[in-house]
Scaffold this motif. Structure first.
Motif, PDB file in Angstrom:
ATOM      1  N   ASP A 142       0.817  -1.217   0.000  1.00  0.00           N
ATOM      2  CA  ASP A 142       0.000   0.000   0.000  1.00  0.00           C
ATOM      3  C   ASP A 142       0.847   1.262   0.000  1.00  0.00           C
ATOM      4  N   ALA A 143       1.888   1.291   0.807  1.00  0.00           N
ATOM      5  CA  ALA A 143       2.706   2.498   0.923  1.00  0.00           C
ATOM      6  C   ALA A 143       3.382   2.828  -0.402  1.00  0.00           C
ATOM      7  N   GLU A 144       3.940   1.818  -1.040  1.00  0.00           N
ATOM      8  CA  GLU A 144       4.598   2.046  -2.329  1.00  0.00           C
ATOM      9  C   GLU A 144       3.584   2.483  -3.387  1.00  0.00           C
ATOM     10  N   PHE A 145       2.421   1.835  -3.378  1.00  0.00           N
ATOM     11  CA  PHE A 145       1.394   2.207  -4.355  1.00  0.00           C
ATOM     12  C   PHE A 145       0.927   3.639  -4.150  1.00  0.00           C
ATOM     13  N   MET A 146       0.713   4.027  -2.911  1.00  0.00           N
ATOM     14  CA  MET A 146       0.244   5.385  -2.651  1.00  0.00           C
ATOM     15  C   MET A 146       1.297   6.427  -3.017  1.00  0.00           C
ATOM     16  N   GLY A 147       2.559   6.114  -2.780  1.00  0.00           N
ATOM     17  CA  GLY A 147       3.616   7.037  -3.174  1.00  0.00           C
ATOM     18  C   GLY A 147       3.671   7.211  -4.678  1.00  0.00           C
ATOM     19  N   TRP A 148       3.569   6.087  -5.405  1.00  0.00           N
ATOM     20  CA  TRP A 148       3.573   6.156  -6.872  1.00  0.00           C
ATOM     21  C   TRP A 148       2.368   6.924  -7.385  1.00  0.00           C
ATOM     22  N   THR A 149       1.204   6.626  -6.858  1.00  0.00           N
ATOM     23  CA  THR A 149      -0.033   7.251  -7.338  1.00  0.00           C
ATOM     24  C   THR A 149      -0.051   8.742  -7.052  1.00  0.00           C
ATOM     25  N   LYS A 150       0.375   9.135  -5.857  1.00  0.00           N
ATOM     26  CA  LYS A 150       0.376  10.555  -5.498  1.00  0.00           C
ATOM     27  C   LYS A 150       1.237  11.361  -6.461  1.00  0.00           C
ATOM     28  N   ALA A 151       2.429  10.851  -6.768  1.00  0.00           N
ATOM     29  CA  ALA A 151       3.330  11.565  -7.678  1.00  0.00           C
ATOM     30  C   ALA A 151       2.769  11.608  -9.092  1.00  0.00           C
ATOM     31  N   ALA A 152       2.237  10.493  -9.563  1.00  0.00           N
ATOM     32  CA  ALA A 152       1.724  10.427 -10.933  1.00  0.00           C
ATOM     33  C   ALA A 152       0.505  11.315 -11.118  1.00  0.00           C
ATOM     34  N   VAL A 153      -0.432  11.260 -10.166  1.00  0.00           N
ATOM     35  CA  VAL A 153      -1.643  12.074 -10.276  1.00  0.00           C
ATOM     36  C   VAL A 153      -1.303  13.559 -10.196  1.00  0.00           C
ATOM     37  N   HIS A 154      -0.396  13.910  -9.305  1.00  0.00           N
ATOM     38  CA  HIS A 154       0.001  15.324  -9.163  1.00  0.00           C
ATOM     39  C   HIS A 154       0.560  15.858 -10.485  1.00  0.00           C
ATOM     40  N   ALA A 155       1.430  15.078 -11.130  1.00  0.00           N
ATOM     41  CA  ALA A 155       2.010  15.517 -12.401  1.00  0.00           C
ATOM     42  C   ALA A 155       0.951  15.592 -13.491  1.00  0.00           C
ATOM     43  N   ALA A 156       0.061  14.612 -13.540  1.00  0.00           N
ATOM     44  CA  ALA A 156      -0.956  14.579 -14.592  1.00  0.00           C
ATOM     45  C   ALA A 156      -1.936  15.743 -14.469  1.00  0.00           C
ATOM     46  N   LYS A 157      -2.262  16.118 -13.237  1.00  0.00           N
ATOM     47  CA  LYS A 157      -3.249  17.183 -13.037  1.00  0.00           C
ATOM     48  C   LYS A 157      -2.716  18.569 -13.388  1.00  0.00           C
TER      49      LYS A 157
END
Length: 229
Positions: A176-191
């Motif tokens: 979960d921790a790794e997934f949330m770190g990846w998702t947070k960075a990816a979504v932030h850049a995409a938005k």
């Protein structure tokens, strides 16, 4: 054009709106397979094909996807359909004309309309991308940009390019921790370049819930996760 024989394989992948977890329709998920070796071509290998080859692959993708949609419809029309199209095809008049005919055909098979997912957009100049997308806009309800990899840096060429969303695949992450770190960075850049963020082939409904909390708007599940759900 280089003598290699390929075939296009398509499946319909259910897409969900993460806020309500309601299904909004399908996307045409394709693989281009080198015949004989049965190897899937990478995005880089696809981009190295000739323009004519890429256009034929795009047209075959839509045609096969629509055949599957008709076969699986059972008299019911899904709300929408996400259709992948290469920027290379959109950037030429003949390609746009051929695609427009198939997009009109696709529109009749869904309730709300089709969403065009523009692929091979990394490094395309902003003005050229905007011109290509504006010419195809009358045939779809939304335009989204498909990335070969999750974004981590500012995507300057995609800003103000007329895209309603950005899409990319999820990696295979268990923790979960790794997934949330990846998702947070990816979504932030995409938005930074689009309001909606679509993550394909998440590993579980739990990951879909975490992606929703971190700002993703839509998602699909991997085949294994679909079976488990």
């Amino acid at each position: 054009s280089n003598g290699c024989r390929v075939r296009v394989s398509c499946v319909l992948e259910p897409i969900f709106e993460l806020r309500t977890y309601g299904r909004i329709g399908n996307r045409i998920a394709r693989s281009v397979i080198r015949m004989g070796e049965e190897e899937v071509l990478t995005p880089a290998e696809l981009q190295n094909l000739s323009r004519a080859d890429i256009q034929r692959i795009d047209l075959a993708t839509i045609a096969r996807g629509l055949d599957r949609l008709r076969a699986e419809a059972n008299g019911e029309r899904q709300l929408s359909l996400i259709i992948p199209v290469s920027y290379i095809s959109l950037s030429h008049r003949a390609g746009r004309a051929a695609l427009a005919d198939l997009l009109r055909e696709a529109k009749a098979l869904v309730q709300a309309g089709v969403i065009v997912e523009v692929c091979d957009i990394e490094g395309v100049p902003q003005a050229a991308l905007l011109e290509a997308t504006s010419l195809i806009r009358p045939y779809c309800i939304f335009l989204i940009g498909r990335l070969n990899d999750a974004p981590y840096n500012a995507l300057g060429n995609l800003q103000n390019a007329g895209l309603s969303g950005v899409s990319f695949d999820a990696p295979q992450i268990v923790g979960d921790a790794e997934f949330m770190g990846w998702t947070k960075a990816a979504v932030h850049a995409a938005k930074r370049v689009a309001k909606s963020v679509i993550i394909y082939r998440l590993g579980s409904t739990r990951q879909a819930g975490m992606a929703a909390l971190l700002g993703a708007s839509h998602a699909s599940l991997s085949m294994g996760a679909q079976a488990a759900a």
